[in-house]
Design an enzyme around this catalytic site. Sequence first.
Site, PDB file in Angstrom:
ATOM      1  N   HIS A  37      25.562 -33.110 -77.466  1.00  0.00           N
ATOM      2  CA  HIS A  37      24.547 -33.969 -78.088  1.00  0.00           C
ATOM      3  C   HIS A  37      24.978 -34.361 -79.504  1.00  0.00           C
ATOM      4  O   HIS A  37      24.806 -35.494 -79.926  1.00  0.00           O
ATOM      5  CB  HIS A  37      23.203 -33.240 -78.198  1.00  0.00           C
ATOM      6  CG  HIS A  37      22.577 -32.873 -76.885  1.00  0.00           C
ATOM      7  ND1 HIS A  37      22.450 -31.574 -76.465  1.00  0.00           N
ATOM      8  CD2 HIS A  37      22.032 -33.649 -75.922  1.00  0.00           C
ATOM      9  CE1 HIS A  37      21.836 -31.562 -75.291  1.00  0.00           C
ATOM     10  NE2 HIS A  37      21.577 -32.792 -74.935  1.00  0.00           N
ATOM     11  N   GLN A 153      23.508 -40.910 -64.200  1.00  0.00           N
ATOM     12  CA  GLN A 153      22.457 -41.358 -65.130  1.00  0.00           C
ATOM     13  C   GLN A 153      22.958 -42.538 -65.977  1.00  0.00           C
ATOM     14  O   GLN A 153      22.250 -43.531 -66.165  1.00  0.00           O
ATOM     15  CB  GLN A 153      22.034 -40.198 -66.028  1.00  0.00           C
ATOM     16  CG  GLN A 153      21.130 -40.605 -67.168  1.00  0.00           C
ATOM     17  CD  GLN A 153      20.567 -39.404 -67.910  1.00  0.00           C
ATOM     18  OE1 GLN A 153      19.633 -38.794 -67.453  1.00  0.00           O
ATOM     19  NE2 GLN A 153      21.133 -39.066 -69.056  1.00  0.00           N
TER      20      GLN A 153
HETATM   21  O1  PAF Z   1      20.021 -36.767 -70.231  1.00  0.00           O
HETATM   22  C1  PAF Z   1      18.928 -36.321 -70.613  1.00  0.00           C
HETATM   23  O2  PAF Z   1      18.845 -35.402 -71.403  1.00  0.00           O
HETATM   24  C2  PAF Z   1      17.658 -36.959 -70.050  1.00  0.00           C
HETATM   25  O3  PAF Z   1      17.807 -37.284 -68.709  1.00  0.00           O
HETATM   26  C3  PAF Z   1      17.161 -38.148 -70.862  1.00  0.00           C
HETATM   27  C4  PAF Z   1      18.138 -39.313 -70.802  1.00  0.00           C
HETATM   28  C5  PAF Z   1      16.959 -37.742 -72.308  1.00  0.00           C
HETATM   29  C6  PAF Z   1      15.834 -38.645 -70.309  1.00  0.00           C
HETATM   30  O4  PAF Z   1      14.848 -37.660 -70.376  1.00  0.00           O
END
Ligand code: PAF
Length: 278
Positions: A37, A153
Amino acid sequence: MQIIKTIEELRPIVKGWRKEGLRVGLVPTMGYLHEGHKSLIVKAVSENDRVVVSDFVNPTQFGVNEDLASYPRDIERDAAICEEAGADLIFHPEPEEMYFADSCTFVNMDKLTKGLCGKTRPTHFRGVCTVVSKLFHIVTPDRAYFGQKDAQQLAVIRRMVRDLNFDIEIVGCPIVREKDGLAMSSRNTYLSGEERKAALILHKSLLLGKQMMEQGERDAAKVKAAIIQNMETEPLAKVDYVEIVNPDSLENIDIIKGKALIATAVYIGKTRLIDNEM
Ligand code: PAF
């Protein structure tokens, strides 16, 4: 750095930035931040004038028997990481702030969400697309940053942004790994010491597949079989899927010619981990 909990407080702040002509980056997260992150936030800070990190464990993307209640949370630790990485604001709403009790509008995607993780998590991407759309409307960023570890995603969000004409640039960022190759994930905290060692089989097996492709193997079935066979040498690993797909359409590839994404999900004990290589 501010921590803001309501949409009402957040909107005027972002509007103020926009009035000044500042570029806004968004890093959507579910908190319990790690180096992966942090790398997204650092990149966002380097490319925008202001950076918002959303920190919200989104209930709609968890299935009924999944780990919503036990998902790790630590906003103070997250705030320290965001501050260090140079973020300007954390948006940390309660579920009631994000969803009306009688919410009945969701963002559904017909393709791209049915295979890979969508097979065993049939409602997951509806939850992801819905919350990400809401965050895009609330924060109105110029750019949004997502990790390549969640390759499905990333492809789904790129497609949603295209299909729904969001005026937002989606920036995909490389997977950050521990020194021994394990892809960083908030769910790694669920692993016992023994499981942590066993989890290394994911990346090792993916690298084996990647090496076969680099050495000229074109038959995806053969590459897949070799990866699964290697995964199965680890007694604690239970393969959910190994697939070789086009990274944009997520369609299965039979003969490897151009870009090919090897994606996997594997249970290590009770913990489901995902990883991929290209
Ligand atoms: O990847 C994540 O942490 C989640 O799927 C996101 C994109 C923040 C959506 O809740």
